[in-house]
Design a protein around this motif. Structure first.
Motif, PDB file in Angstrom:
ATOM      1  N   UNK A 175     -15.412  -9.392   3.791  1.00 50.63           N
ATOM      2  CA  UNK A 175     -16.383 -10.431   4.144  1.00 50.63           C
ATOM      3  C   UNK A 175     -16.122 -10.965   5.547  1.00 50.63           C
ATOM      4  N   UNK A 176     -14.853 -11.214   5.832  1.00 57.52           N
ATOM      5  CA  UNK A 176     -14.476 -11.801   7.123  1.00 57.52           C
ATOM      6  C   UNK A 176     -14.758 -10.844   8.282  1.00 57.52           C
ATOM      7  N   UNK A 177     -14.593  -9.548   8.046  1.00 57.50           N
ATOM      8  CA  UNK A 177     -14.830  -8.591   9.140  1.00 57.50           C
ATOM      9  C   UNK A 177     -16.227  -8.003   9.062  1.00 57.50           C
ATOM     10  N   UNK A 178     -17.011  -8.504   8.128  1.00 54.79           N
ATOM     11  CA  UNK A 178     -18.423  -8.156   7.993  1.00 54.79           C
ATOM     12  C   UNK A 178     -18.651  -6.654   7.798  1.00 54.79           C
ATOM     13  N   UNK A 179     -17.979  -6.127   6.791  1.00 49.31           N
ATOM     14  CA  UNK A 179     -18.234  -4.746   6.405  1.00 49.31           C
ATOM     15  C   UNK A 179     -18.283  -4.697   4.880  1.00 49.31           C
ATOM     16  N   UNK A 180     -19.144  -3.871   4.305  1.00 47.42           N
ATOM     17  CA  UNK A 180     -19.185  -3.825   2.846  1.00 47.42           C
ATOM     18  C   UNK A 180     -17.885  -3.246   2.286  1.00 47.42           C
TER      19      UNK A 180
END
Lengths: 390, 158
Positions: A174-179
């Protein structure tokens, strides 16, 4: 109809490891079960940096060495190269070992395998180098960042041991914005028979002599800052000594423990009521589990806590720091104390020392404890591969 | 690139945690991102040419040795940071291309604009020593040796 696939496992770190504990233990146990039972053709790999290729490990030699303690470790590595091009469509590459410390970085390897059509699976034991890097060697953190980033991007399935780690992975993605790739929880196993007793004559004299100092509290695992060995030593001085408790620390000395080992070795009771052993074999560790009053687990953070399971299987109560992952692994079988609170640890020990009936109740409860076996753990992983990767 | 953003964010999370614990991260962001995706045996020098001297030093050193330099090495090269970029890069590349680690691990430095890497008898002879690093029994024996001997071994191989 069963579809067979080739399963490649890079065990380069295991083959170089001196002690088979922690991650290397889990790697060894799971690999053995895949070799013995799996529907997959399992190919074990050892990376040779000089030749920039993998060499195949002889499966029988591997089993002989790690199960039957026969043969020489280096001789299990054959001269049969496994080119990266071979790990392609129809194959699973399973990262099970602590591969981030190896020469072949995952940020290089995984995109190559992905382009070739291979499926990528990874067993993530914890992400402590990301969530709690202050407890880790910075070089290890640096290498781990490459590894975890590559798997977040390229893995087709993630297996982890505990819901707490799955939650941490979810937060990180979530923090690095990847599924987050599909993530499944498979607890680590244990294969000990409650009835197997280790006798005094089967262990070193120094071990049996130390274990005669009863009652003793035991800590098992590499001595490193996040395991918080200093808390137990502090609790000894703050109250455990007065109760007549002894301490045994069993584990190799890891990084950044100079202050602790100095305090330990210079303690006036070291060698008489406080002991430290390194390089113990399984029999000696089991012997200590069986004789201990409690196994203590005061860690600041853990990925799983295999010694908790091992202690239970040997019928030994556990005093564990009240952190989510240890609650998950210890469930209702462990006794919990506030993290980093030496006085509460002393209070708990005092309670069970003075109320023997309560202590016996915990031991009785442990008779019903049944961990997942290593075979069940490996079978579950294979099931996940069949569901997610076929 | 999306992948670089992901690695960059991981770096930020880790370095922020270390800062909060009062333990600054010794690996720079540039070092980490420059070395993402590196081939295990080939170091593409063109990736590093635009870096400042301090960044070039740490990034290339880490790419070769898989760790940060020790204090003595850092101090030696910090004294040369004020050289021009070309002078510094050339000097440092001469140093690493001749290192035992590069030879033992058969590391090649490609797209080096300054000179051709020598891979002569010394490089090949040292390359044969890789077999010694790859033996767990020798590693275990090494750990039991007296510290001064261990230091000499580390100096040769690491």
């Amino acid at each position: 109809m069963v579809i067979f696939m080739k399963l490649y496992i890079d065990i380069s770190v295991l083959t170089l490891a001196t002690y088979v504990t922690g991650i290397q233990r889990a790697t060894c146990e799971v690999t053995v079960r895949f070799l013995e039972n799996s529907n997959f053709e399992t190919v074990l790999l050892h990376y040779n940096a000089a030749d920039n290729c993998y060499y195949r490990i002889n499966n029988l030699s591997f089993l002989n060495y790690y199960i039957r303690q026969k043969g020489v470790k280096e001789k299990m590595i054959t001269k049969t190269p496994v080119k990266l091009e071979e790990i392609a469509q129809g194959c699973i590459f399973f990262d099970l070992d602590a591969v981030w410390m190896g020469r072949i970085k995952r940020s290089y390897l995984l995109p190559v395998l992905k382009r070739q059509g291979a499926k990528i699976a990874v067993h993530i034991y914890d992400i402590i180098p990301v969530t709690h890097p202050q407890y880790c060697l910075q070089r290890g953190v640096y290498c781990f960042m490459d590894y975890i980033g590559a798997h977040l991007i390229y893995a087709d399935v993630i297996i982890t041991n505990a819901g707490a780690t799955a939650g941490a992975l979810d937060n990180l993605a979530d923090a690095v914005k990847t599924p987050l790739p599909p993530c499944h929880i498979v607890p680590l196993g244990a294969d000990f028979n409650h009835a197997e007793t280790v006798w005094e004559k089967e262990v070193g004299k120094n071990i049996s002599t130390a274990a005669m100092k009863r009652p003793f509290l035991l800590m098992v695992g590499t001595l490193e800052p996040r395991k918080n060995h200093k808390l137990l030593l502090s609790a000894y001085d703050r109250g455990l000594k007065k109760m007549g408790c002894n301490l045994i620390f069993a584990g190799a000395v890891g990084w950044n423990m100079e202050q602790f080992t100095s305090a330990l070795n210079n303690h006036p009771d070291y060698g008489t009521h406080i002991f430290h052993f390194e390089g113990l074999n399984d029999q000696e560790i089991f012997y200590l589990y069986q004789k201990a009053q409690f196994v203590v687990f005061p860690s600041y953070t853990e990925g799983f806590g295999l010694p908790v399971v091992e202690a239970f299987v040997h019928g030994t109560p556990v005093l564990a720091a009240d952190i989510p992952v240890l609650r998950e692994v210890g469930k209702e079988y462990a006794v919990y104390f506030k993290q980093d609170d030496a006085d509460e640890l002393c209070t708990k020990v005092m309670f069970y020392t003075e109320h023997n009936a309560e202590y016996e109740k915990i031991k009785q409860k442990l008779l019903a404890y049944r961990p997942i076996s290593w075979k069940d753990s490996a079978d579950k992983m294979e099931e996940i591969f069949m569901e997610e990767l076929q | 690139m999306e992948t670089e953003k992901i690695y960059g964010k991981i770096y930020r999370i880790v370095s922020d945690s270390l800062k909060a614990a009062d333990r600054p991260f010794e690996y720079s962001r540039i070092t980490f991102l420059s070395n993402i995706g590196n081939h295990p045996q080939q170091i593409d020098i063109s990736k590093y040419l635009a870096l400042s001297n301090p960044d070039f030093f740490q990034s290339v050193y880490t790419a070769v040795y898989s760790r940060l330099p020790d204090q003595k090495t850092s101090d030696e090269w910090e004294r040369k940071f004020q050289r021009t970029r070309r002078e510094f890069q050339r000097a440092f590349l001469l140093y690493v291309t001749k290192s035992n680690v590069a030879a033992i691990n058969h590391i090649q430095f490609i797209h080096n604009p300054y000179f051709t890497q020598h891979t002569g008898i010394r490089y090949k002879a040292l390359g044969c020593l890789y077999r010694l690093t790859d033996k767990s029994s020798l590693r275990e024996l090494g750990k039991k040796l007296p510290t001064p001997i261990q230091n000499v071994i580390r100096k040769v191989f690491l």
